[in-house]
Design a protein around this motif. Structure first.
Motif, PDB file in Angstrom:
ATOM      1  N   ARG A 120     179.495  -6.992 -25.736  1.00  9.35           N
ATOM      2  CA  ARG A 120     180.676  -7.854 -25.717  1.00  9.35           C
ATOM      3  C   ARG A 120     181.965  -6.946 -25.379  1.00  9.35           C
ATOM      4  O   ARG A 120     182.725  -8.057 -25.389  1.00  9.35           O
ATOM      5  CB  ARG A 120     180.463  -6.764 -26.812  1.00  9.35           C
ATOM      6  N   HIS A 121     182.258  -6.219 -24.381  1.00  7.34           N
ATOM      7  CA  HIS A 121     183.722  -5.973 -23.929  1.00  7.34           C
ATOM      8  C   HIS A 121     183.712  -6.652 -22.782  1.00  7.34           C
ATOM      9  O   HIS A 121     185.170  -7.791 -22.448  1.00  7.34           O
ATOM     10  CB  HIS A 121     183.553  -5.410 -22.853  1.00  7.34           C
ATOM     11  N   ASP A 122     182.700  -7.828 -22.410  1.00 11.25           N
ATOM     12  CA  ASP A 122     182.682  -8.788 -21.503  1.00 11.25           C
ATOM     13  C   ASP A 122     183.324 -10.044 -21.901  1.00 11.25           C
ATOM     14  O   ASP A 122     183.068 -11.223 -21.457  1.00 11.25           O
ATOM     15  CB  ASP A 122     181.399  -8.565 -20.655  1.00 11.25           C
ATOM     16  N   GLY A 123     183.126  -9.748 -23.395  1.00  9.23           N
ATOM     17  CA  GLY A 123     183.633 -11.492 -24.141  1.00  9.23           C
ATOM     18  C   GLY A 123     182.053 -12.086 -24.024  1.00  9.23           C
ATOM     19  O   GLY A 123     182.379 -13.037 -24.288  1.00  9.23           O
ATOM     20  N   LEU A 124     181.146 -11.911 -24.401  1.00  6.58           N
ATOM     21  CA  LEU A 124     179.471 -12.018 -24.790  1.00  6.58           C
ATOM     22  C   LEU A 124     179.027 -11.886 -25.481  1.00  6.58           C
ATOM     23  O   LEU A 124     179.447 -11.215 -26.329  1.00  6.58           O
ATOM     24  CB  LEU A 124     178.868 -12.402 -23.321  1.00  6.58           C
ATOM     25  N   VAL A 125     178.597 -13.478 -25.953  1.00  2.00           N
ATOM     26  CA  VAL A 125     177.881 -13.302 -27.343  1.00  2.00           C
ATOM     27  C   VAL A 125     176.418 -12.975 -26.962  1.00  2.00           C
ATOM     28  O   VAL A 125     175.534 -13.005 -26.021  1.00  2.00           O
ATOM     29  CB  VAL A 125     177.089 -14.980 -27.933  1.00  2.00           C
ATOM     30  N   VAL A 126     175.883 -12.162 -27.710  1.00  2.00           N
ATOM     31  CA  VAL A 126     174.101 -10.988 -27.868  1.00  2.00           C
ATOM     32  C   VAL A 126     174.494 -12.157 -28.668  1.00  2.00           C
ATOM     33  O   VAL A 126     173.593 -11.831 -30.434  1.00  2.00           O
ATOM     34  CB  VAL A 126     174.238  -9.663 -28.380  1.00  2.00           C
ATOM     35  N   ALA A 127     172.267 -12.846 -27.988  1.00  2.00           N
ATOM     36  CA  ALA A 127     171.958 -13.540 -28.781  1.00  2.00           C
ATOM     37  C   ALA A 127     170.797 -12.738 -29.798  1.00  2.00           C
ATOM     38  O   ALA A 127     170.240 -13.299 -30.643  1.00  2.00           O
ATOM     39  CB  ALA A 127     171.077 -14.873 -28.121  1.00  2.00           C
ATOM     40  N   GLY A 128     170.585 -11.735 -29.284  1.00  2.00           N
ATOM     41  CA  GLY A 128     169.025 -11.379 -30.184  1.00  2.00           C
ATOM     42  C   GLY A 128     168.782 -10.003 -29.132  1.00  2.00           C
ATOM     43  O   GLY A 128     169.905  -9.878 -28.134  1.00  2.00           O
ATOM     44  N   TRP A 129     168.111  -8.673 -29.393  1.00  2.00           N
ATOM     45  CA  TRP A 129     167.012  -7.721 -29.027  1.00  2.00           C
ATOM     46  C   TRP A 129     165.714  -7.439 -28.829  1.00  2.00           C
ATOM     47  O   TRP A 129     165.628  -8.267 -29.702  1.00  2.00           O
ATOM     48  CB  TRP A 129     168.192  -6.630 -29.111  1.00  2.00           C
ATOM     49  N   VAL A 130     165.091  -6.869 -28.370  1.00  2.00           N
ATOM     50  CA  VAL A 130     163.889  -6.154 -28.150  1.00  2.00           C
ATOM     51  C   VAL A 130     163.605  -5.031 -28.685  1.00  2.00           C
ATOM     52  O   VAL A 130     164.162  -4.498 -27.378  1.00  2.00           O
ATOM     53  CB  VAL A 130     163.255  -7.593 -28.190  1.00  2.00           C
ATOM     54  N   LEU A 131     162.633  -4.463 -29.148  1.00  2.00           N
ATOM     55  CA  LEU A 131     162.109  -3.366 -28.908  1.00  2.00           C
ATOM     56  C   LEU A 131     161.872  -3.356 -28.951  1.00  2.00           C
ATOM     57  O   LEU A 131     159.802  -3.775 -28.943  1.00  2.00           O
ATOM     58  CB  LEU A 131     162.425  -2.912 -30.065  1.00  2.00           C
ATOM     59  N   ASN A 132     161.078  -2.740 -26.957  1.00  2.00           N
ATOM     60  CA  ASN A 132     159.653  -2.547 -26.182  1.00  2.00           C
ATOM     61  C   ASN A 132     159.681  -1.107 -25.783  1.00  2.00           C
ATOM     62  O   ASN A 132     160.541  -0.013 -25.499  1.00  2.00           O
ATOM     63  CB  ASN A 132     159.940  -3.280 -24.766  1.00  2.00           C
ATOM     64  N   ARG A 133     158.267  -0.515 -26.920  1.00  2.00           N
ATOM     65  CA  ARG A 133     157.679   0.419 -26.279  1.00  2.00           C
ATOM     66  C   ARG A 133     157.323   1.173 -25.441  1.00  2.00           C
ATOM     67  O   ARG A 133     156.317   1.066 -25.039  1.00  2.00           O
ATOM     68  CB  ARG A 133     156.558   0.705 -27.717  1.00  2.00           C
ATOM     69  N   VAL A 134     157.793   1.168 -24.376  1.00  2.00           N
ATOM     70  CA  VAL A 134     157.265   1.778 -23.339  1.00  2.00           C
ATOM     71  C   VAL A 134     157.434   2.700 -22.978  1.00  2.00           C
ATOM     72  O   VAL A 134     156.256   2.973 -22.289  1.00  2.00           O
ATOM     73  CB  VAL A 134     158.774   1.351 -22.291  1.00  2.00           C
ATOM     74  N   ASP A 135     157.373   3.768 -23.440  1.00  2.00           N
ATOM     75  CA  ASP A 135     156.386   5.648 -23.785  1.00  2.00           C
ATOM     76  C   ASP A 135     155.935   5.278 -24.853  1.00  2.00           C
ATOM     77  O   ASP A 135     156.471   5.495 -26.524  1.00  2.00           O
ATOM     78  CB  ASP A 135     157.924   6.309 -24.238  1.00  2.00           C
ATOM     79  N   ALA A 136     154.645   5.519 -24.307  1.00  2.00           N
ATOM     80  CA  ALA A 136     153.986   5.345 -26.088  1.00  2.00           C
ATOM     81  C   ALA A 136     153.618   6.749 -27.235  1.00  2.00           C
ATOM     82  O   ALA A 136     153.399   6.628 -27.633  1.00  2.00           O
ATOM     83  CB  ALA A 136     152.862   5.433 -25.232  1.00  2.00           C
ATOM     84  N   HIS A 137     154.326   7.725 -25.743  1.00  2.00           N
ATOM     85  CA  HIS A 137     154.638   8.958 -26.990  1.00  2.00           C
ATOM     86  C   HIS A 137     155.141   9.473 -27.337  1.00  2.00           C
ATOM     87  O   HIS A 137     156.048  11.155 -27.597  1.00  2.00           O
ATOM     88  CB  HIS A 137     153.896  10.636 -25.788  1.00  2.00           C
ATOM     89  N   MET A 138     156.154   8.596 -26.953  1.00  2.00           N
ATOM     90  CA  MET A 138     157.880   8.822 -27.773  1.00  2.00           C
ATOM     91  C   MET A 138     157.594   9.612 -28.893  1.00  2.00           C
ATOM     92  O   MET A 138     157.093   8.814 -30.232  1.00  2.00           O
ATOM     93  CB  MET A 138     158.360   7.677 -28.158  1.00  2.00           C
TER      94      MET A 138
END
Length: 227
Positions: free
Chosen positions: A165-183
């Motif tokens: 956002r500091h770079d002036g761009l729009v965050v169109a969305g985000w995705v949560l990816n469970r990379v650590d099954a044991h988190m």
């Protein structure tokens, strides 16, 4: 002209390609012709006489239009190290105009949407004082952030969003990816992220085996991108 999204991550190895493929599949289900673009890739193998990257090959295979590999990945380097170091070792310069030209060529096709996948995190150095984010800024691309769910991800996610956002761009969305099954306390961390991130939530990718990942569908909600 094809609408283009830039997919970045909170770090390296957070599943950007896995999520980008899921986004491409969801877009095709929504009736879009899609293309994948991997401007810079290191960790490539010599295939049919040229260096090719596994992630870029995945995006090429998922694309709606059959194009030569080089159109999907203009900069490919053999060693699995930071691209700017790999480029220096190869005696090459990762030039932003060439990356821009590659996107222009993809936009000249009949594609409706293009998903451009970054390498590493948001502030990826390309050498000579340039960053891949400089190109994203110049193109004014909406950004999709992949948050790799593991220890420290809340801090990484919030700092990445702040930088984008500091770079002036729009965050169109985000995705949560469970990379650590044991988190530890995954659900609590996921809830905190959803509470703190003020951007459209596009989906939550569970931890899947390689075979399951090949056919993974139904985890992405494209509604915010279709507006």
């Amino acid at each position: 002209m094809a609408k283009t999204f830039f997919v970045t991550g909170t770090d390296t190895e957070v599943g950007k390609t896995f999520v980008t493929r899921a986004l491409m599949r969801a877009a095709k289900e929504a009736g879009k012709q899609v293309l994948g673009y991997k401007p810079v890739a290191s960790g490539c193998e010599l295939i049919d006489g040229s260096l090719k990257n596994e992630d870029a090959l995945t995006l090429q295979a998922e694309s709606s239009i059959k194009l030569p590999y080089a159109m999907h990945n203009p900069f490919a380097f053999a060693p699995a190290i930071a691209p700017h170091i790999a480029a220096e070792q190869a005696g090459e310069v990762i030039a932003l105009p060439r990356i821009a030209e590659g996107l222009t060529r993809l936009r000249e096709t009949t594609a409706d949407w293009i998903f451009a996948e970054g390498a590493g995190g948001w502030r990826l150095p390309l050498g000579q004082g340039h960053f891949l984010s400089d190109w994203v800024k110049k193109e004014h691309l909406p950004v999709i952030l992949v948050v790799g769910a593991r220890l420290g991800c809340i801090n990484h996610a919030l700092l990445s969003l702040e930088a984008i956002r500091h770079d002036g761009l729009v965050v169109a969305g985000w995705v949560l990816n469970r990379v650590d099954a044991h988190m530890s306390h995954y659900e609590e961390n996921a809830a905190t992220l959803k509470q703190l991130i003020s951007a459209p939530f596009l989906g939550e990718m569970p931890r899947l085996t390689e075979d399951e990942a090949e056919t993974a569908e139904g985890f992405i909600d494209l509604a915010p991108l279709l507006k």
